[in-house]
Design a protein around this motif. Structure first.
Motif, PDB file in Angstrom:
ATOM      1  N   ALA A  14       0.849  -1.188   0.000  1.00 16.09           N
ATOM      2  CA  ALA A  14       0.000   0.000   0.000  1.00 16.09           C
ATOM      3  C   ALA A  14       0.884   1.238   0.000  1.00 16.09           C
ATOM      4  O   ALA A  14       1.944   1.254   0.623  1.00 16.09           O
ATOM      5  CB  ALA A  14      -0.901  -0.008   1.228  1.00 16.09           C
ATOM      6  N   PRO A  15       0.477   2.271  -0.729  1.00 18.42           N
ATOM      7  CA  PRO A  15       1.292   3.488  -0.754  1.00 18.42           C
ATOM      8  C   PRO A  15       1.353   4.125   0.629  1.00 18.42           C
ATOM      9  O   PRO A  15       0.383   4.142   1.366  1.00 18.42           O
ATOM     10  CB  PRO A  15       0.576   4.395  -1.755  1.00 18.42           C
ATOM     11  CG  PRO A  15      -0.766   3.810  -1.950  1.00 18.42           C
ATOM     12  CD  PRO A  15      -0.702   2.378  -1.554  1.00 18.42           C
ATOM     13  N   THR A  16       2.520   4.625   0.951  1.00 22.94           N
ATOM     14  CA  THR A  16       2.705   5.288   2.234  1.00 22.94           C
ATOM     15  C   THR A  16       2.489   6.785   2.082  1.00 22.94           C
ATOM     16  O   THR A  16       2.305   7.295   0.980  1.00 22.94           O
ATOM     17  CB  THR A  16       4.120   5.027   2.777  1.00 22.94           C
ATOM     18  OG1 THR A  16       5.059   5.547   1.840  1.00 22.94           O
ATOM     19  CG2 THR A  16       4.372   3.541   2.965  1.00 22.94           C
ATOM     20  N   GLY A  21       3.557   9.440  -5.554  1.00 27.25           N
ATOM     21  CA  GLY A  21       3.243   8.968  -6.898  1.00 27.25           C
ATOM     22  C   GLY A  21       3.935   9.752  -7.996  1.00 27.25           C
ATOM     23  O   GLY A  21       3.584   9.629  -9.153  1.00 27.25           O
ATOM     24  N   LEU A  22       4.917  10.570  -7.659  1.00 29.46           N
ATOM     25  CA  LEU A  22       5.635  11.332  -8.664  1.00 29.46           C
ATOM     26  C   LEU A  22       6.649  10.448  -9.370  1.00 29.46           C
ATOM     27  O   LEU A  22       7.232   9.552  -8.776  1.00 29.46           O
ATOM     28  CB  LEU A  22       6.366  12.513  -8.020  1.00 29.46           C
ATOM     29  CG  LEU A  22       5.497  13.585  -7.386  1.00 29.46           C
ATOM     30  CD1 LEU A  22       6.376  14.621  -6.701  1.00 29.46           C
ATOM     31  CD2 LEU A  22       4.634  14.252  -8.420  1.00 29.46           C
ATOM     32  N   PHE A  23       6.839  10.702 -10.644  1.00 27.90           N
ATOM     33  CA  PHE A  23       7.834   9.932 -11.404  1.00 27.90           C
ATOM     34  C   PHE A  23       9.243  10.296 -10.966  1.00 27.90           C
ATOM     35  O   PHE A  23      10.099   9.445 -10.834  1.00 27.90           O
ATOM     36  CB  PHE A  23       7.652  10.204 -12.901  1.00 27.90           C
ATOM     37  CG  PHE A  23       8.613   9.451 -13.767  1.00 27.90           C
ATOM     38  CD1 PHE A  23       8.523   8.079 -13.890  1.00 27.90           C
ATOM     39  CD2 PHE A  23       9.610  10.113 -14.449  1.00 27.90           C
ATOM     40  CE1 PHE A  23       9.410   7.380 -14.679  1.00 27.90           C
ATOM     41  CE2 PHE A  23      10.494   9.426 -15.242  1.00 27.90           C
ATOM     42  CZ  PHE A  23      10.392   8.061 -15.362  1.00 27.90           C
ATOM     43  N   LEU A  24       9.479  11.591 -10.762  1.00 25.55           N
ATOM     44  CA  LEU A  24      10.767  12.094 -10.286  1.00 25.55           C
ATOM     45  C   LEU A  24      10.530  12.931  -9.043  1.00 25.55           C
ATOM     46  O   LEU A  24       9.507  13.593  -8.937  1.00 25.55           O
ATOM     47  CB  LEU A  24      11.427  12.994 -11.335  1.00 25.55           C
ATOM     48  CG  LEU A  24      12.022  12.357 -12.567  1.00 25.55           C
ATOM     49  CD1 LEU A  24      12.498  13.436 -13.522  1.00 25.55           C
ATOM     50  CD2 LEU A  24      13.164  11.453 -12.215  1.00 25.55           C
ATOM     51  N   PRO A  25      11.480  12.940  -8.132  1.00 27.10           N
ATOM     52  CA  PRO A  25      11.349  13.869  -7.009  1.00 27.10           C
ATOM     53  C   PRO A  25      11.340  15.312  -7.520  1.00 27.10           C
ATOM     54  O   PRO A  25      11.909  15.622  -8.573  1.00 27.10           O
ATOM     55  CB  PRO A  25      12.589  13.603  -6.163  1.00 27.10           C
ATOM     56  CG  PRO A  25      13.064  12.259  -6.574  1.00 27.10           C
ATOM     57  CD  PRO A  25      12.637  12.071  -7.988  1.00 27.10           C
TER      58      PRO A  25
END
Length: 76
Positions: A14-16, A21-25
């Motif tokens: 599960a996402p924290t 959900g970004l591809f790059l920071p």
């Protein structure tokens, strides 16, 4: 022969809260975008100076590549 078990894939975690959900920071995206803009500006100025297109490309790529290291340390 022994019967094979069906391999089940591991369930996805599960996402924290820290995983947005970004591809790059964001910092990396800002550094790369700023380096791209600097490379385009230097390439454009070199083109306006009347240089050969090969020299324009080399100047723009060199400026973008050289600025990423400095931008990485400056943008925090």
């Amino acid at each position: 022969m022994t019967p094979r078990q069906n391999a089940q894939p591991a369930p996805l975690a599960a996402p924290t809260a820290s995983d947005s959900g970004l591809f790059l920071p964001l910092r990396t995206a800002v550094v790369l975008l700023t380096a791209l803009v600097l490379g385009l500006v230097i390439g454009g100025l070199t083109a306006f100076a009347g240089a050969h297109p090969d020299a324009v490309a080399i100047a723009g790529l060199t400026a973008a590549g050289a600025s990423t290291g400095a931008l990485r340390t400056l943008i925090q």
